[in-house]
Design a protein around this motif. Structure first.
Motif, mmCIF file in Angstrom:
data_model
loop_
_atom_site.group_PDB
_atom_site.id
_atom_site.type_symbol
_atom_site.label_atom_id
_atom_site.label_comp_id
_atom_site.label_asym_id
_atom_site.label_seq_id
_atom_site.Cartn_x
_atom_site.Cartn_y
_atom_site.Cartn_z
ATOM 1 N N GLY A 235 0.807 -1.216 0.000
ATOM 2 C CA GLY A 235 0.000 0.000 0.000
ATOM 3 C C GLY A 235 0.833 1.255 0.000
ATOM 4 N N SER A 236 1.945 1.225 -0.693
ATOM 5 C CA SER A 236 2.868 2.359 -0.724
ATOM 6 C C SER A 236 2.466 3.350 -1.808
ATOM 7 C CB SER A 236 4.290 1.861 -0.979
ATOM 8 O OG SER A 236 5.161 2.940 -1.219
ATOM 9 N N ALA A 237 2.476 4.632 -1.467
ATOM 10 C CA ALA A 237 2.186 5.666 -2.464
ATOM 11 C C ALA A 237 3.339 5.866 -3.431
ATOM 12 C CB ALA A 237 1.856 6.990 -1.766
ATOM 13 N N THR A 238 4.576 5.502 -3.021
ATOM 14 C CA THR A 238 5.753 5.791 -3.835
ATOM 15 C C THR A 238 6.372 4.569 -4.503
ATOM 16 O OG1 THR A 238 7.295 5.560 -1.968
ATOM 17 C CG2 THR A 238 6.332 7.738 -2.325
ATOM 18 N N ALA A 239 6.001 3.366 -4.075
ATOM 19 C CA ALA A 239 6.710 2.169 -4.549
ATOM 20 C C ALA A 239 6.633 1.985 -6.058
ATOM 21 C CB ALA A 239 6.164 0.923 -3.853
ATOM 22 N N LEU A 240 5.488 2.318 -6.641
ATOM 23 C CA LEU A 240 5.317 2.068 -8.069
ATOM 24 C C LEU A 240 6.109 3.041 -8.938
ATOM 25 C CD1 LEU A 240 1.483 1.259 -8.253
ATOM 26 C CD2 LEU A 240 3.404 -0.278 -7.781
ATOM 27 N N ARG B 274 -1.518 9.303 -5.810
ATOM 28 C CA ARG B 274 -1.308 10.705 -5.475
ATOM 29 C C ARG B 274 -0.990 11.447 -6.763
ATOM 30 N NH1 ARG B 274 -3.446 9.152 -1.682
ATOM 31 N NH2 ARG B 274 -2.745 9.018 0.490
ATOM 32 N N GLU B 275 -1.851 12.355 -7.125
ATOM 33 C CA GLU B 275 -1.715 13.063 -8.402
ATOM 34 C C GLU B 275 -0.359 13.751 -8.527
ATOM 35 O OE1 GLU B 275 -4.100 16.386 -11.131
ATOM 36 O OE2 GLU B 275 -4.744 15.966 -9.074
ATOM 37 N N ASP B 276 0.134 14.309 -7.427
ATOM 38 C CA ASP B 276 1.405 15.033 -7.462
ATOM 39 C C ASP B 276 2.568 14.127 -7.874
ATOM 40 O OD1 ASP B 276 2.988 17.516 -6.727
ATOM 41 O OD2 ASP B 276 3.936 16.053 -5.410
ATOM 42 N N LEU B 277 2.456 12.824 -7.590
ATOM 43 C CA LEU B 277 3.530 11.884 -7.912
ATOM 44 C C LEU B 277 3.470 11.366 -9.344
ATOM 45 C CD1 LEU B 277 3.616 9.661 -4.686
ATOM 46 C CD2 LEU B 277 5.111 11.577 -5.260
ATOM 47 N N TRP B 278 2.317 11.479 -9.983
ATOM 48 C CA TRP B 278 2.130 10.792 -11.259
ATOM 49 C C TRP B 278 1.790 11.723 -12.418
ATOM 50 C CZ3 TRP B 278 3.902 6.104 -11.681
ATOM 51 C CH2 TRP B 278 4.034 5.308 -10.539
ATOM 52 N N LYS B 279 2.154 12.980 -12.307
ATOM 53 C CA LYS B 279 1.909 13.909 -13.408
ATOM 54 C C LYS B 279 2.637 13.428 -14.662
ATOM 55 C CE LYS B 279 1.319 17.904 -10.369
ATOM 56 N NZ LYS B 279 1.932 19.144 -9.845
ATOM 57 N N ASP B 280 1.917 13.344 -15.753
ATOM 58 C CA ASP B 280 2.458 12.914 -17.054
ATOM 59 C C ASP B 280 2.908 11.449 -17.069
ATOM 60 O OD1 ASP B 280 2.165 15.574 -18.011
ATOM 61 O OD2 ASP B 280 4.097 16.101 -17.130
ATOM 62 N N LYS B 281 2.572 10.664 -16.010
ATOM 63 C CA LYS B 281 2.978 9.259 -15.966
ATOM 64 C C LYS B 281 1.807 8.365 -15.571
ATOM 65 C CE LYS B 281 6.228 10.202 -13.021
ATOM 66 N NZ LYS B 281 7.355 10.061 -12.057
ATOM 67 N N LEU B 282 0.596 8.805 -15.883
ATOM 68 C CA LEU B 282 -0.587 8.062 -15.447
ATOM 69 C C LEU B 282 -0.625 6.661 -16.044
ATOM 70 C CD1 LEU B 282 -3.162 8.134 -13.788
ATOM 71 C CD2 LEU B 282 -4.347 9.116 -15.773
ATOM 72 N N ASP B 283 -0.145 6.524 -17.283
ATOM 73 C CA ASP B 283 -0.150 5.209 -17.921
ATOM 74 C C ASP B 283 0.762 4.227 -17.176
ATOM 75 O OD1 ASP B 283 2.049 6.762 -18.688
ATOM 76 O OD2 ASP B 283 2.283 5.717 -20.605
ATOM 77 N N VAL B 284 1.875 4.720 -16.623
ATOM 78 C CA VAL B 284 2.780 3.874 -15.848
ATOM 79 C C VAL B 284 2.105 3.449 -14.542
ATOM 80 C CG1 VAL B 284 5.017 3.742 -14.688
ATOM 81 C CG2 VAL B 284 4.798 5.004 -16.843
ATOM 82 N N PHE B 285 1.425 4.394 -13.899
ATOM 83 C CA PHE B 285 0.715 4.075 -12.659
ATOM 84 C C PHE B 285 -0.319 2.978 -12.897
ATOM 85 C CE2 PHE B 285 -3.202 4.685 -10.207
ATOM 86 C CZ PHE B 285 -2.721 4.450 -8.925
ATOM 87 N N ILE B 286 -1.092 3.109 -13.965
ATOM 88 C CA ILE B 286 -2.130 2.123 -14.253
ATOM 89 C C ILE B 286 -1.515 0.764 -14.558
ATOM 90 C CG2 ILE B 286 -3.957 1.488 -15.886
ATOM 91 C CD1 ILE B 286 -4.585 4.500 -16.115
ATOM 92 N N GLU B 287 -0.476 0.752 -15.391
ATOM 93 C CA GLU B 287 0.172 -0.509 -15.765
ATOM 94 C C GLU B 287 0.738 -1.236 -14.546
ATOM 95 O OE1 GLU B 287 4.079 -2.083 -18.300
ATOM 96 O OE2 GLU B 287 3.435 0.010 -18.473
ATOM 97 N N ARG B 288 1.444 -0.510 -13.693
ATOM 98 C CA ARG B 288 2.060 -1.143 -12.529
ATOM 99 C C ARG B 288 1.023 -1.518 -11.464
ATOM 100 N NH1 ARG B 288 7.779 2.345 -12.176
ATOM 101 N NH2 ARG B 288 8.634 1.430 -14.093
ATOM 102 N N SER B 289 -0.014 -0.725 -11.346
ATOM 103 C CA SER B 289 -1.092 -1.070 -10.415
ATOM 104 C C SER B 289 -1.783 -2.354 -10.850
ATOM 105 C CB SER B 289 -2.121 0.066 -10.342
ATOM 106 O OG SER B 289 -1.592 1.206 -9.714
ATOM 107 N N LEU C 297 -10.565 3.596 -8.555
ATOM 108 C CA LEU C 297 -11.338 2.589 -9.274
ATOM 109 C C LEU C 297 -11.627 3.057 -10.697
ATOM 110 C CD1 LEU C 297 -12.835 -0.169 -9.008
ATOM 111 C CD2 LEU C 297 -14.885 1.157 -8.445
ATOM 112 N N SER C 298 -11.990 4.312 -10.843
ATOM 113 C CA SER C 298 -12.273 4.858 -12.174
ATOM 114 C C SER C 298 -11.013 4.894 -13.040
ATOM 115 C CB SER C 298 -12.863 6.265 -12.036
ATOM 116 O OG SER C 298 -13.122 6.832 -13.299
ATOM 117 N N LEU C 299 -9.878 5.299 -12.443
ATOM 118 C CA LEU C 299 -8.614 5.348 -13.192
ATOM 119 C C LEU C 299 -8.209 3.967 -13.695
ATOM 120 C CD1 LEU C 299 -6.395 7.763 -11.047
ATOM 121 C CD2 LEU C 299 -7.279 8.185 -13.339
ATOM 122 N N LEU C 300 -8.386 2.943 -12.840
ATOM 123 C CA LEU C 300 -7.894 1.609 -13.168
ATOM 124 C C LEU C 300 -8.827 0.849 -14.098
ATOM 125 C CD1 LEU C 300 -6.530 0.462 -9.687
ATOM 126 C CD2 LEU C 300 -5.223 1.282 -11.653
#
Length: 320
Positions: free
Chosen positions: A131-136, A166-181, A198-201
């Motif tokens: 459940g880490s905000a930064t691990a991904l 956290r939006e501040d951590l994933w600006k311009d990298k949303l596709d990476v967040f979704i893929e790794r999640s 839930l909506s993002l994923l």
């Protein structure tokens, strides 16, 4: 009782005491221990469970403060590493309703490395919470996440995943967040998400349909936190809203962490092969109570209490 292993960041939250201002205007801050997986570990331990925190802090006063905090809560710190990189910091401002504005200054948490030969010992007889905000974001911490998740999945350990977007951590990298999640989610038994996550994923704004999408990926149990309304609980056979408790929020930082910490504490004592919907709904209801109490205090760990106290606490359920 299984141990609950939480891997990820522990950091210092600098919470603005100038309530109702944003971070541009805030001038005064209060130092509080934080970091999503550390908050979960502290909650589990305070309730009476056996929790381990695995992560990295700086070899500095902030790191020492955080380690002492974990010790005070009764969390096992055998897998906490001190590194030369400064401790990770977060700055938070609070609106009148307790909602938050974040800025992260990432540091030591990224350097946590879990060797393969230590993974089996750490995860022995455990529930793994990711459940880490930064691990991904990457670095050694992400590699350790993958190591732990794959080992736990291969050895049929119960895995809980909270993407903690956290939006501040994933600006311009949303596709990476979704893929790794989705990579983590595919190995998880239990997933805790917010409505936004839930909506993002899933691309679904309808909660029930979004949950069905995640169930199709193999997730057995899903909780969707829905703010003051409570929690939407979904399994492959049942779905319902578990109502929140009526509170006056001061700070919602750590609300989701204390919720999932309370649920994991109860799961650590349950027969995970024979969970009923009624049992799970009861666990979620208690999680709502713990989360509500935490929101009545400043800082994510301040309001944590033991299991007997939280059970006996008389809080009215919120009505529609």
């Amino acid at each position: 009782m299984k141990k609950v292993v939480c891997i990820g960041e522990m950091l210092i939250d600098f919470v603005s005491t100038d309530v109702g201002t944003n971070l541009v205007e805030a001038e005064q801050f209060l130092k509080k221990p934080g970091g999503a997986p550390a908050n979960v570990a502290a909650c589990v331990a305070k309730l009476g469970g056996n929790s381990y925190f695995a992560g990295a802090v700086g070899n500095d006063p902030f790191g020492a403060c955080l380690i002492n905090e974990l010790i005070d809560f009764g969390v096992n710190i055998e897998y906490v590493h001190k590194v030369t990189t400064p401790t990770t910091l977060a700055f938070i401002s609070l609106a009148q309703d307790g909602e938050r504005d974040f800025v992260f200054n990432r540091g030591a948490d990224a350097e946590f490395s879990l060797p393969h030969n230590q993974t089996s010992l750490l995860l022995q007889n455990s529930i793994l919470h990711l459940g880490s905000a930064t691990a991904l974001l990457g670095n050694h911490l992400f590699e350790s996440y993958l190591t732990a998740a794959k080992y736990a999945h291969d050895h049929k350990h119960f895995i809980c995943f909270d993407p903690n977007y956290r939006e501040d951590l994933w600006k311009d990298k949303l596709d990476v967040f979704i893929e790794r999640s989705m990579q983590m989610l595919s190995m998880a038994n239990f997933v805790k998400v917010s409505e936004e996550e839930l909506s993002l994923l899933t691309g679904e704004d309808d909660i029930a349909k979004g949950c069905e999408h995640l169930h199709a990926q193999g997730v057995q149990y899903i909780t969707v936190t829905i703010g003051s309304r409570g929690c939407f609980l979904s399994t492959t056979t049942h779905q319902s809203i578990i109502p929140a408790y009526a509170i006056t929020p001061v700070d919602t930082t750590g609300a989701g962490d204390s919720f999932i910490g309370a649920v994991l504490y109860q799961l650590s004592q349950a027969n995970l092969d024979e969970l009923t919907y009624a049992e799970l709904a009861g666990y979620v209801q208690l999680g709502n109570k713990v989360s509500g109490v935490v929101c009545e205090y400043l800082g994510p760990m301040t309001g944590l209490t033991d299991f007997a106290s939280i059970q006996s606490l008389d809080k009215p359920l919120k009505t529609a």
